[in-house]
Design a protein around this motif. Sequence first.
Motif, PDB file in Angstrom:
ATOM      1  N   LEU A 183      13.997  45.367  37.376  1.00 28.89           N
ATOM      2  CA  LEU A 183      15.097  44.980  36.491  1.00 28.89           C
ATOM      3  C   LEU A 183      15.868  43.796  37.070  1.00 28.89           C
ATOM      4  N   SER A 184      16.192  42.830  36.218  1.00 32.93           N
ATOM      5  CA  SER A 184      17.070  41.723  36.601  1.00 32.93           C
ATOM      6  C   SER A 184      18.090  41.494  35.492  1.00 32.93           C
ATOM      7  N   ILE A 185      19.266  41.008  35.880  1.00 35.32           N
ATOM      8  CA  ILE A 185      20.381  40.887  34.935  1.00 35.32           C
ATOM      9  C   ILE A 185      20.858  39.447  34.870  1.00 35.32           C
ATOM     10  N   ARG A 186      21.130  38.986  33.664  1.00 35.60           N
ATOM     11  CA  ARG A 186      21.798  37.701  33.453  1.00 35.60           C
ATOM     12  C   ARG A 186      23.143  37.989  32.793  1.00 35.60           C
ATOM     13  N   GLN A 187      24.222  37.683  33.512  1.00 35.96           N
ATOM     14  CA  GLN A 187      25.557  38.057  33.067  1.00 35.96           C
ATOM     15  C   GLN A 187      25.935  37.371  31.757  1.00 35.96           C
ATOM     16  N   GLY A 188      26.578  38.133  30.870  1.00 32.26           N
ATOM     17  CA  GLY A 188      27.068  37.599  29.607  1.00 32.26           C
ATOM     18  C   GLY A 188      28.547  37.302  29.675  1.00 32.26           C
ATOM     19  N   VAL A 189      29.150  37.103  28.501  1.00 32.34           N
ATOM     20  CA  VAL A 189      30.543  36.682  28.439  1.00 32.34           C
ATOM     21  C   VAL A 189      31.488  37.721  29.022  1.00 32.34           C
ATOM     22  N   ASN A 190      31.146  39.009  28.924  1.00 37.26           N
ATOM     23  CA  ASN A 190      32.026  40.049  29.454  1.00 37.26           C
ATOM     24  C   ASN A 190      31.848  40.265  30.948  1.00 37.26           C
ATOM     25  N   ASN A 191      30.911  39.552  31.523  1.00 39.14           N
ATOM     26  CA  ASN A 191      30.680  39.652  32.966  1.00 39.14           C
ATOM     27  C   ASN A 191      30.768  38.275  33.598  1.00 39.14           C
ATOM     28  N   SER A 192      31.700  37.451  33.045  1.00 38.99           N
ATOM     29  CA  SER A 192      31.889  36.106  33.563  1.00 38.99           C
ATOM     30  C   SER A 192      33.359  35.726  33.429  1.00 38.99           C
ATOM     31  N   VAL A 193      33.727  34.642  34.100  1.00 40.87           N
ATOM     32  CA  VAL A 193      35.101  34.142  34.100  1.00 40.87           C
ATOM     33  C   VAL A 193      35.100  32.745  33.492  1.00 40.87           C
ATOM     34  N   LEU A 200      29.695  36.425  37.030  1.00 38.07           N
ATOM     35  CA  LEU A 200      30.101  37.236  38.185  1.00 38.07           C
ATOM     36  C   LEU A 200      28.902  38.047  38.657  1.00 38.07           C
ATOM     37  N   THR A 201      28.321  37.630  39.743  1.00 35.43           N
ATOM     38  CA  THR A 201      27.153  38.325  40.284  1.00 35.43           C
ATOM     39  C   THR A 201      27.557  39.492  41.173  1.00 35.43           C
ATOM     40  N   THR A 202      28.852  39.624  41.448  1.00 41.67           N
ATOM     41  CA  THR A 202      29.353  40.717  42.272  1.00 41.67           C
ATOM     42  C   THR A 202      30.773  41.045  41.860  1.00 41.67           C
ATOM     43  N   ARG A 256      37.894  39.447  37.312  1.00 44.78           N
ATOM     44  CA  ARG A 256      37.166  40.407  36.500  1.00 44.78           C
ATOM     45  C   ARG A 256      36.523  39.702  35.314  1.00 44.78           C
ATOM     46  N   GLY A 257      35.481  40.324  34.793  1.00 46.88           N
ATOM     47  CA  GLY A 257      34.841  39.779  33.611  1.00 46.88           C
ATOM     48  C   GLY A 257      35.825  39.654  32.464  1.00 46.88           C
ATOM     49  N   GLY A 258      35.812  38.522  31.796  1.00 53.20           N
ATOM     50  CA  GLY A 258      36.733  38.272  30.697  1.00 53.20           C
ATOM     51  C   GLY A 258      37.984  37.520  31.092  1.00 53.20           C
ATOM     52  N   ASP A 259      38.212  37.354  32.410  1.00 51.41           N
ATOM     53  CA  ASP A 259      39.373  36.586  32.850  1.00 51.41           C
ATOM     54  C   ASP A 259      39.263  35.138  32.387  1.00 51.41           C
ATOM     55  N   GLN A 260      40.402  34.559  32.080  1.00 49.03           N
ATOM     56  CA  GLN A 260      40.475  33.126  31.759  1.00 49.03           C
ATOM     57  C   GLN A 260      41.477  32.483  32.711  1.00 49.03           C
TER      58      GLN A 260
END
Length: 345
Positions: free
Chosen positions: A132-142, A156-158, A209-213
């Motif tokens: 399994l590998s993950i590519r972060q979406g909008v809820n897991n990014s800043v 956010l990879t961590t 955190r994911g979703g931060d602006q």
Amino acid sequence: MQSQVMTEQDAENPTFQVVEVTRNATPDLAKWPTTGWKGGYHWLPSGHAPDSSLIQSGDRLDVVIWDSQENSLLAPIATKSAAVPTTTVSASGTIFMPYVGEVPVRGLTESAARAKLQEKLEDIAATAQVQLSIRQGVNNSVDMVGGVTAPKSVPLTTRNTRILSVLAQVGGISPSLRHPLVVLHRNGKTYETRAEALLTDPARNTLVRGGDQIVVIEDDRSFNVLGAASSQKVINFEKERMSAMEAVSAMGGLTASRANPKGLLVLREFRPRDVRPGADTPDMQQVIFSLDLTSADGLFAARQFNINPGDTVLATESPITRVRTILGLFGTVVGAGATANNLSQ
């Protein structure tokens, strides 16, 4: 001169209040309502989180199933593996897996999600293994909105990603910004800190955190300087808080030949709702604070008394300057009279 500004305080119905700033008075003055801003910047503590990332809705998962069985339902004999088309975690937090159906994965780490998928496949292929590998979406990014060299969305990879790391990934704060202020929007709330405080204080290097602006803007708080100062202009705050002594330094000090060091005045206007009798509040809406910089008490008070955004710092003229001006004018008049007499003769 100071006496000219203070004349009205002795009137029967004065329109402003005069407060002498001393060391004994500064503790009570510090409790007065703030003007020009909310009184301080609220920021988040640094904290600590695991290095792993959590799967969120909108993340894209790439799944490969390995199965060495001869008659596997999942993997061809030639390759022993089958790649599931990239699937996006739904709003409900699930992904669809062939032969299994919907599998909830939101909130799981990558290893926990892999183990869960493998468990679901045991009834079909007991020996199957999942990659399994993950590519972060909008809820897991800043989102870095502006005020940086290269604004963009940062995955956010961590969960242990900190704001300085995010700023580094977008090229840092734009050098064109004067007195930059870092603003973080999270869940409808806003947090702010001066950039120099963020860069020098490890406790402010908060987790994102994911979703931060995040946006970096100029700190536009200012006060203006008038009178016998080295410069008469609007001065921006050089740091989060500035004392009266620091304000004097920022304006280049007092003009030695003109200024009255006993008459440094700070003019401040309060909101009507802040005016009420008591030691912790002003008696009138407009207040003049008077500082005497010729005594040790006044100098220490100037270090403890803070300037507020929108204040006017007025360096009053020395009485000696007034006398010199009058004498100069008198000399000019006398000289002009003598010249007129000479011409008439």
